[in-house]
Write a protein that holds these residues in place. Structure first.
Motif, PDB file in Angstrom:
ATOM      1  N   LEU A 118      -7.430   9.551  16.527  1.00 58.04           N
ATOM      2  CA  LEU A 118      -8.714   8.922  16.859  1.00 58.04           C
ATOM      3  C   LEU A 118      -8.605   7.412  16.634  1.00 58.04           C
ATOM      4  CD1 LEU A 118     -10.925  11.544  15.007  1.00 58.04           C
ATOM      5  CD2 LEU A 118     -10.609  11.381  17.484  1.00 58.04           C
ATOM      6  N   GLY A 119      -7.754   6.770  17.413  1.00 62.76           N
ATOM      7  CA  GLY A 119      -7.360   5.385  17.243  1.00 62.76           C
ATOM      8  C   GLY A 119      -8.330   4.443  16.552  1.00 62.76           C
ATOM      9  N   PRO A 120      -9.500   4.184  17.113  1.00 61.85           N
ATOM     10  CA  PRO A 120     -10.410   3.223  16.479  1.00 61.85           C
ATOM     11  C   PRO A 120     -10.871   3.638  15.081  1.00 61.85           C
ATOM     12  CG  PRO A 120     -10.986   3.505  18.777  1.00 61.85           C
ATOM     13  CD  PRO A 120      -9.955   4.559  18.455  1.00 61.85           C
ATOM     14  N   LEU A 121     -10.994   4.936  14.831  1.00 66.63           N
ATOM     15  CA  LEU A 121     -11.377   5.374  13.494  1.00 66.63           C
ATOM     16  C   LEU A 121     -10.231   5.165  12.505  1.00 66.63           C
ATOM     17  CD1 LEU A 121     -13.462   8.588  14.237  1.00 66.63           C
ATOM     18  CD2 LEU A 121     -14.260   6.252  13.831  1.00 66.63           C
ATOM     19  N   GLY A 122      -9.003   5.318  12.965  1.00 70.11           N
ATOM     20  CA  GLY A 122      -7.854   5.009  12.125  1.00 70.11           C
ATOM     21  C   GLY A 122      -7.794   3.530  11.798  1.00 70.11           C
ATOM     22  N   ILE A 162       0.873  -1.176   0.000  1.00 69.41           N
ATOM     23  CA  ILE A 162       0.000   0.000   0.000  1.00 69.41           C
ATOM     24  C   ILE A 162       0.911   1.227   0.000  1.00 69.41           C
ATOM     25  CG2 ILE A 162      -1.758   1.292   1.277  1.00 69.41           C
ATOM     26  CD1 ILE A 162      -2.696  -1.422   2.430  1.00 69.41           C
ATOM     27  N   PRO A 163       0.689   2.161  -0.898  1.00 71.11           N
ATOM     28  CA  PRO A 163       1.582   3.316  -0.997  1.00 71.11           C
ATOM     29  C   PRO A 163       1.640   4.132   0.303  1.00 71.11           C
ATOM     30  CG  PRO A 163       0.129   3.203  -2.906  1.00 71.11           C
ATOM     31  CD  PRO A 163      -0.359   2.172  -1.916  1.00 71.11           C
ATOM     32  N   PRO A 164       2.843   4.593   0.665  1.00 72.67           N
ATOM     33  CA  PRO A 164       2.983   5.413   1.869  1.00 72.67           C
ATOM     34  C   PRO A 164       2.083   6.652   1.877  1.00 72.67           C
ATOM     35  CG  PRO A 164       5.129   4.693   1.138  1.00 72.67           C
ATOM     36  CD  PRO A 164       4.147   4.278   0.068  1.00 72.67           C
ATOM     37  N   LEU A 165       1.811   7.228   0.705  1.00 73.36           N
ATOM     38  CA  LEU A 165       0.922   8.401   0.667  1.00 73.36           C
ATOM     39  C   LEU A 165      -0.519   8.040   1.004  1.00 73.36           C
ATOM     40  CD1 LEU A 165       2.309  10.440  -2.353  1.00 73.36           C
ATOM     41  CD2 LEU A 165       2.465  10.972   0.089  1.00 73.36           C
ATOM     42  N   VAL A 166      -0.890   6.811   0.812  1.00 68.59           N
ATOM     43  CA  VAL A 166      -2.220   6.344   1.228  1.00 68.59           C
ATOM     44  C   VAL A 166      -2.204   6.110   2.738  1.00 68.59           C
ATOM     45  CG1 VAL A 166      -3.896   4.451   1.044  1.00 68.59           C
ATOM     46  CG2 VAL A 166      -2.774   5.349  -1.019  1.00 68.59           C
ATOM     47  N   MET A 167      -1.103   5.557   3.230  1.00 68.42           N
ATOM     48  CA  MET A 167      -1.014   5.210   4.645  1.00 68.42           C
ATOM     49  C   MET A 167      -0.841   6.412   5.561  1.00 68.42           C
ATOM     50  SD  MET A 167      -1.689   2.163   5.267  1.00 68.42           S
ATOM     51  CE  MET A 167      -1.216   2.172   7.003  1.00 68.42           C
ATOM     52  N   ALA A 168      -0.191   7.457   5.090  1.00 68.27           N
ATOM     53  CA  ALA A 168       0.083   8.607   5.955  1.00 68.27           C
ATOM     54  C   ALA A 168      -1.183   9.160   6.610  1.00 68.27           C
ATOM     55  CB  ALA A 168       0.831   9.685   5.187  1.00 68.27           C
ATOM     56  N   PRO A 169      -2.251   9.460   5.854  1.00 71.69           N
ATOM     57  CA  PRO A 169      -3.444   9.983   6.537  1.00 71.69           C
ATOM     58  C   PRO A 169      -4.110   8.942   7.448  1.00 71.69           C
ATOM     59  CG  PRO A 169      -3.787   9.900   4.144  1.00 71.69           C
ATOM     60  CD  PRO A 169      -2.374   9.511   4.410  1.00 71.69           C
ATOM     61  N   VAL A 170      -4.005   7.671   7.083  1.00 78.21           N
ATOM     62  CA  VAL A 170      -4.570   6.619   7.936  1.00 78.21           C
ATOM     63  C   VAL A 170      -3.820   6.583   9.268  1.00 78.21           C
ATOM     64  CG1 VAL A 170      -4.852   4.117   8.176  1.00 78.21           C
ATOM     65  CG2 VAL A 170      -5.408   5.230   6.002  1.00 78.21           C
ATOM     66  N   LEU A 171      -2.513   6.696   9.214  1.00 84.07           N
ATOM     67  CA  LEU A 171      -1.725   6.681  10.444  1.00 84.07           C
ATOM     68  C   LEU A 171      -1.979   7.932  11.287  1.00 84.07           C
ATOM     69  CD1 LEU A 171       1.569   5.136   9.056  1.00 84.07           C
ATOM     70  CD2 LEU A 171      -0.080   4.035  10.593  1.00 84.07           C
ATOM     71  N   VAL A 172      -2.124   9.074  10.638  1.00 92.09           N
ATOM     72  CA  VAL A 172      -2.451  10.303  11.385  1.00 92.09           C
ATOM     73  C   VAL A 172      -3.815  10.142  12.057  1.00 92.09           C
ATOM     74  CG1 VAL A 172      -2.999  12.759  11.176  1.00 92.09           C
ATOM     75  CG2 VAL A 172      -0.983  11.823  10.019  1.00 92.09           C
ATOM     76  N   LEU A 173      -4.769   9.578  11.357  1.00 91.65           N
ATOM     77  CA  LEU A 173      -6.083   9.330  11.958  1.00 91.65           C
ATOM     78  C   LEU A 173      -5.970   8.363  13.131  1.00 91.65           C
ATOM     79  CD1 LEU A 173      -9.111   9.946  11.735  1.00 91.65           C
ATOM     80  CD2 LEU A 173      -9.301   8.050  10.117  1.00 91.65           C
ATOM     81  N   THR A 174      -5.085   7.381  13.019  1.00 95.37           N
ATOM     82  CA  THR A 174      -4.881   6.426  14.109  1.00 95.37           C
ATOM     83  C   THR A 174      -4.275   7.111  15.325  1.00 95.37           C
ATOM     84  OG1 THR A 174      -4.585   4.669  12.481  1.00 95.37           O
ATOM     85  CG2 THR A 174      -3.854   4.195  14.719  1.00 95.37           C
TER      86      THR A 174
END
Length: 151
Positions: free
Chosen positions: A121-125, A106-118
């Motif tokens: 707001l842990g469970p939402l990430g 999975i591209p890091p640019l896709v993961m970056a916002p997911v990790l920030v959300l984690t």
């Protein structure tokens, strides 16, 4: 003590988040994040806060009620312990998602916002990652390809 440990909790986790989000392709990031021990500093802070109050904490979590949990988290020590609990588990989940995303390419640019959300707001990430990962299949391993893995 909680006034010192509360800000320290995020400070000990932040370097790992920075590696995963900003330096995902760096060899050092791979080496560091592969260890589940990255959560240890936050766990130690949690233990420092919880162990002295174990007699109060155990009944509140063994048979939780809304009022009991509110009372437990309503003090400075309780809020700091709750924060350390969240930081440790969010980092563990973020680490799992990051490692899994690397296997799935999975591209890091896709993961970056997911990790920030984690982080925020842990469970939402986690939910976001579970949705994202459905688009990338895990590559087959040699054990997946062997029709007779036991011989």
């Amino acid at each position: 003590m909680s006034a010192v440990l509360f800000p320290l909790t995020f400070a000990v986790a932040a370097p790992f988040w920075i590696l995963m989000i900003l330096l995902p392709n760096w060899a050092v990031t791979q080496r560091v994040v592969r260890s589940p021990l990255i959560v240890t500093p936050a766990v130690v802070i949690y233990a420092i806060l919880i162990v002295p109050a174990f007699g109060e904490v155990l009944p509140a979590v063994a048979s939780p009620t809304l009022d009991g949990v509110r009372e437990l988290l309503g003090s400075a020590d309780g809020a700091a312990a709750g924060w350390a609990h969240m930081i440790a588990f969010d980092l563990f989940v973020g680490r799992w998602a990051w490692l899994d995303s690397r296997e799935r390419t999975i591209p890091p640019l896709v993961m970056a916002p997911v990790l920030v959300l984690t982080i925020l707001l842990g469970p939402l990430g986690l939910a976001a990652y579970l949705v994202v990962r459905t688009r990338w299949a895990r590559p087959p391993t040699t054990s997946d390809l062997d029709p007779h893995p036991l011989g």
